[in-house]
Design a protein around this motif. Sequence first.
Motif, PDB file in Angstrom:
ATOM      1  N   VAL A 203       0.396  -1.158  -0.098  1.00  0.00           N
ATOM      2  CA  VAL A 203      -0.024   0.121   0.048  1.00  0.00           C
ATOM      3  C   VAL A 203       0.881   1.114   0.431  1.00  0.00           C
ATOM      4  O   VAL A 203       0.379   1.870  -0.444  1.00  0.00           O
ATOM      5  CB  VAL A 203      -1.030   0.830   1.475  1.00  0.00           C
ATOM      6  CG1 VAL A 203      -1.326   1.626   1.208  1.00  0.00           C
ATOM      7  CG2 VAL A 203      -1.989  -1.002   0.857  1.00  0.00           C
ATOM      8  N   ALA A 206       2.198   2.170  -3.308  1.00  0.00           N
ATOM      9  CA  ALA A 206       0.925   1.919  -4.316  1.00  0.00           C
ATOM     10  C   ALA A 206       1.026   3.725  -4.740  1.00  0.00           C
ATOM     11  O   ALA A 206       0.341   5.008  -4.961  1.00  0.00           O
ATOM     12  CB  ALA A 206      -0.223   1.752  -4.611  1.00  0.00           C
ATOM     13  N   THR A 207       0.861   3.975  -3.271  1.00  0.00           N
ATOM     14  CA  THR A 207       0.484   5.297  -2.331  1.00  0.00           C
ATOM     15  C   THR A 207       1.897   6.745  -3.124  1.00  0.00           C
ATOM     16  O   THR A 207       1.469   7.426  -3.632  1.00  0.00           O
ATOM     17  CB  THR A 207       0.833   5.350  -1.004  1.00  0.00           C
ATOM     18  OG1 THR A 207      -0.414   4.852  -0.754  1.00  0.00           O
ATOM     19  CG2 THR A 207       0.095   7.223  -0.334  1.00  0.00           C
ATOM     20  N   GLN A 210       1.249   7.594  -7.097  1.00  0.00           N
ATOM     21  CA  GLN A 210       0.436   8.474  -7.322  1.00  0.00           C
ATOM     22  C   GLN A 210       1.220   9.647  -6.803  1.00  0.00           C
ATOM     23  O   GLN A 210       0.662  10.639  -7.387  1.00  0.00           O
ATOM     24  CB  GLN A 210      -0.928   8.224  -5.630  1.00  0.00           C
ATOM     25  CG  GLN A 210      -1.784   7.108  -6.687  1.00  0.00           C
ATOM     26  CD  GLN A 210      -2.426   6.951  -7.963  1.00  0.00           C
ATOM     27  OE1 GLN A 210      -2.837   7.559  -8.342  1.00  0.00           O
ATOM     28  NE2 GLN A 210      -2.000   5.145  -7.919  1.00  0.00           N
ATOM     29  N   SER A 255      -4.349   6.718   3.401  1.00  0.00           N
ATOM     30  CA  SER A 255      -3.189   7.824   2.505  1.00  0.00           C
ATOM     31  C   SER A 255      -3.529   7.681   1.449  1.00  0.00           C
ATOM     32  O   SER A 255      -3.243   8.322   0.909  1.00  0.00           O
ATOM     33  CB  SER A 255      -1.989   7.114   3.607  1.00  0.00           C
ATOM     34  OG  SER A 255      -1.294   6.145   3.042  1.00  0.00           O
ATOM     35  N   PHE A 256      -3.482   6.226   0.906  1.00  0.00           N
ATOM     36  CA  PHE A 256      -3.614   6.166  -0.409  1.00  0.00           C
ATOM     37  C   PHE A 256      -4.545   7.074  -1.255  1.00  0.00           C
ATOM     38  O   PHE A 256      -4.562   7.090  -2.227  1.00  0.00           O
ATOM     39  CB  PHE A 256      -3.667   4.447  -0.578  1.00  0.00           C
ATOM     40  CG  PHE A 256      -3.327   3.983  -2.069  1.00  0.00           C
ATOM     41  CD1 PHE A 256      -3.112   3.929  -3.337  1.00  0.00           C
ATOM     42  CD2 PHE A 256      -5.004   3.779  -2.369  1.00  0.00           C
ATOM     43  CE1 PHE A 256      -3.377   3.621  -4.724  1.00  0.00           C
ATOM     44  CE2 PHE A 256      -5.695   3.265  -4.183  1.00  0.00           C
ATOM     45  CZ  PHE A 256      -4.395   3.614  -4.968  1.00  0.00           C
TER      46      PHE A 256
END
Length: 280
Positions: A203, A206-207, A210, A255-256
Amino acid sequence: MLELLDYPFMRMALVAALFTGLTAPAIGTYLVQRRLSLLGDGLGHVALTGVALGLLTNVAPLVTAVVVAVLGAILVEALRAWSKTPGDVVLALLFYGGIAGGVLLAGLAGESGAALNSYLFGSIVTISESDLWLVAALGVVVLVLAVGLRPQLFAVCQDEAHARVSGLPVRFYSILIAVLAAVTITVAMRTVGLLLVSALMVVPVATAQQLTRSFRSTHVAAMGLGLLAAVSGVVVSYEVDTQPGPTIVLLALASFLVAALLRTGVLLVRGRRTPEVADA
């Protein structure tokens, strides 16, 4: 908030969270790059067998979990390299074999499923001083290798064929990534639990994706986000009386969502401005 530092178990919990928050995304970035995001889940189930083996033999479960998880990681790479078994099937074998072995050995040890609960979902506030020293030592090893070998590991994750032509020992680095993932899982075992550790490996990465463009910036940002989620999760769980493991993961997921919404908003704004510039 600072009153939590008055308790020795909370100080140890925060130190464990620090290492977990840094190491999980540090190696998770490479797993995501190789599209092996679920490897952490598979190795987590294998580590459960190691925990149960420790309960059966009266050896520290953290030690046996490290050994069994590392052996599982090597087996995964061997199957991927020298057998015709697809990667998703290999992960399925880890899932089923790991959980079955853990439950079986725990039963032989005379332990119920409740005995495995602290390892499945984490129990950071009950971590012992000896466990903390082991977590810290393993965490330092993972961080030194994951950061120090970033160019080589990235090359292997990005394009194995090109890395091989460039003279890199691809098989060695592939096994190293898997082994570091196994060690990382045992580092995070008492913090977020074996069933949730993969989330902290994926995760934050992944965040970071972004918000960043290069692999290096993604790697660094993911480690920062993982650290923030882990430490904040311990603090929040203390303040609102919740389990630290799920709290850490939920904060990472939050956060994501924030990062994804921000990126979507930026893209929408840019999309609206582009036609205006073209008309001008």
